[in-house]
Design an enzyme around this catalytic site. Structure first.
Site, PDB file in Angstrom:
ATOM      1  N   ARG A  15     -12.036  53.869 -27.483  1.00  7.04           N
ATOM      2  CA  ARG A  15     -12.194  55.118 -28.243  1.00  7.04           C
ATOM      3  C   ARG A  15     -11.004  56.079 -28.127  1.00  7.04           C
ATOM      4  O   ARG A  15     -10.926  57.069 -28.837  1.00  7.04           O
ATOM      5  CB  ARG A  15     -13.493  55.810 -27.831  1.00  7.04           C
ATOM      6  CG  ARG A  15     -14.698  55.112 -28.456  1.00  7.04           C
ATOM      7  CD  ARG A  15     -15.918  55.970 -28.400  1.00  7.04           C
ATOM      8  NE  ARG A  15     -16.515  55.949 -27.084  1.00  7.04           N
ATOM      9  CZ  ARG A  15     -17.126  56.990 -26.530  1.00  7.04           C
ATOM     10  NH1 ARG A  15     -17.191  58.137 -27.170  1.00  7.04           N
ATOM     11  NH2 ARG A  15     -17.667  56.881 -25.342  1.00  7.04           N
ATOM     12  N   GLY A 104     -11.289  55.217 -12.519  1.00  7.50           N
ATOM     13  CA  GLY A 104      -9.975  55.818 -12.771  1.00  7.50           C
ATOM     14  C   GLY A 104      -9.984  56.890 -13.840  1.00  7.50           C
ATOM     15  O   GLY A 104      -8.996  57.599 -14.028  1.00  7.50           O
ATOM     16  N   GLY A 141     -26.374  55.603 -16.265  1.00 11.55           N
ATOM     17  CA  GLY A 141     -27.437  54.867 -15.588  1.00 11.55           C
ATOM     18  C   GLY A 141     -28.327  55.835 -14.820  1.00 11.55           C
ATOM     19  O   GLY A 141     -27.882  56.880 -14.369  1.00 11.55           O
TER      20      GLY A 141
END
Ligand code: UD1
Ligand code: MG
Length: 451
Positions: A15, A104, A141
């Site tokens: 994206r 990261g 999650g």
């Protein structure tokens, strides 16, 4: 306890729509990866391993640039976060201690949070970092808790309706004993909605072995991930807001803080004044009481007490300004030292040079440092006076208390106290201008009679 830091950075970052790997996109003048490495260095890790995939050569070069001891391992295919961590297995063969896994692309991670995770490890086998979400979002999650025991992490795609309503979510960070983690990773399968090897399967597997699993909490803002250019811009804006507030708080005056762009490492002393629309690239120090006037651009430079820079000045890497130096409008300084009280007030280029104490550089002066092949230095002594529009063809020196005449092209050294003039002598033609003006008037008169 010895710590190994694993930074996951193999994802493509589709994206971002970029040829540059996602983790190398900069925030406040430093690649996201460096922000994470900097936060991670608080743990004083014995090993730092970056898992790279897309653009791994660039990621490796950038990681080495931060710290040559960083180990970069390749994850050729991105089969999931669990698979990514597993790529560090060989590099950590025989390592005894904790592994801390971080992403990261989360540049706001605070060193203190990592420390808290490692501390929680003293009483638990697996520690996950979670945060409460204000709005229920599918991107995270869910952490299924039983008191302070983390039962399991369920990815949104695999979650039941009830689980999707949980606000305590997974940041992605995990701390665990190295040996235990790699054992559990061997048991992870890709039997889930995404067909990936999830790192998030580890807590449930740990519970099955009777290990103690928990989650510590941090602020949502800290785990802010960057997935798109828009996220990147938002992250930079958040960084800027914080950095400006810190400077104001430390006693720096900013007339229009919202227009000042700071780097991750900008240092400004108290009572310095920053006018509107100033850009700080990396590695700039501005000492107390200095003034940076509007629309100036600084990088890799040092501005001492009482110096005044700008408006519209450009200080490039290696610009070293001593106390009370003046750099005025449309002046560029690169790899040059200016001693106390030196002045370059207008329209000049000072590159690969040294300028002595209290010397005055006239408007339009250029150190001609580049002959098309090599760079050469210009040395100007103390209390010298460089006439306007002097070209100093380097290598060349001008002595203490020496002068150059305006418009000179100085090609050989000028000794102390001398005046050098190097320009074509003036030629004067008496009455010539008047004659030309008369010819012009006569021509106009003929034209108007003719029409
Ligand atoms: C992950 C977590 C999710 C958590 C969320 C927080 C898993 C399975 N899910 O989901 O619980 O709420 O982060 O942002 O861990 N990466 C690799 N190799 C891979 C896959 C990913 O290096 O094969 C790296 C990515 O570059 C990225 C990080 O791991 O830095 C996270 O991957 P991403 O795909 O963003 O995971 P999410 O789906 O966001
Ligand atoms: Mg993500």
């Amino acid at each position: 306890m010895s710590v190994a830091l694993i930074i996951l950075a193999a994802g493509k970052g589709t994206r971002m729509k970029s040829d540059l790997p996602k983790v190398l996109h900069p925030i406040a003048g430093a690649p996201m990866l460096h922000h994470t490495l900097r936060a991670g260095s608080a743990l004083e890790p014995a090993h730092t391993i970056v898992v790279a995939g897309h653009g791994s050569d660039q990621v490796r070069a950038s990681a080495m640039d931060f710290d040559p001891s960083v180990h970069v391992v390749l994850q050729e295919e991105q089969l999931g976060t669990g698979h990514a961590v597993d790529q560090a297995r060989a590099a950590l063969e025989g390592f005894e201690g904790d592994v801390v896994v971080v992403f990261g692309d989360t540049p706001f991670l605070q060193p203190d949070t990592l420390t808290r995770m490692v501390e929680a490890r003293r009483t638990h086998d697996v520690v996950v970092l979670g945060f409460d979400i204000a709005e229920l979002q599918p991107r995270y999650g869910r952490l299924v808790m039983d008191g302070d025991r983390l039962v399991k992490i369920v990815e949104y795609k695999d979650a039941t309706e009830d689980e999707r309503a949980i606000r305590f979510t997974n940041s992605g960070l995990m701390a665990c004993d190295a040996k235990v983690l790699f054992e559990l990773l061997s048991e992870v399968t890709n039997n889930n909605a995404s067909g990936e090897y999830y790192l998030t399967a580890v807590p449930e597997l740990a519970n099955a072995r009777g290990l103690k699993v928990t989650a510590v909490k941090c602020d949502e803002a800290e785990t802010l991930g960057v997935d798109s250019r828009s996220d990147l811009a938002d992250a930079d804006a958040i960084f800027q807001t914080r950095a400006r507030a810190q400077l104001l708080d430390s006693g720096v005056t900013m007339m229009a803080p919202d227009t000042v762009y700071l780097s991750f490492d900008t240092v400004v002393g108290r009572d310095a004044l920053i006018e509107p629309n100033v850009v700080f690239g990396p590695d700039v120090t501005v000492e107390s009481g200095a003034t940076i006037r509007a629309f100036s651009h600084l990088e890799g430079c040092h501005v001492s007490r009482g110096a005044i820079v700008g408006p519209y000045a450009r200080l490039r890497p290696g610009a070293e300004l001593a106390e009370d130096v003046r750099i005025g409008n449309f002046v560029e300084v690169k790899n040059a030292t200016l001693a106390t009280g030196a002045k370059v007030n207008h329209l000049s280029y000072i590159g690969d040079a040294s300028v002595g104490e209290a010397s005055n550089i006239g408007a339009g002066t250029i150190t001609c440092n580049y002959d098309g092949v090599m760079k050469h230095r210009t040395e100007i002594g103390a209390r010298a006076f460089i006439g306007s529009n002097t070209m100093l063809v380097a290598p060349v020196s001008v002595g203490d208390e020496a002068m150059t005449g305006s418009g000179s092209v100085i090609t050989s050294d000028v000794e102390d106290g001398a005046l050098a003039i190097a320009r074509a002598p003036q030629v004067e033609k008496p009455g010539m201008a008047r004659k030309l003006f008369e010819m012009l008037r006569a021509k106009k008169a003929r034209q108007s009679r003719g029409s």
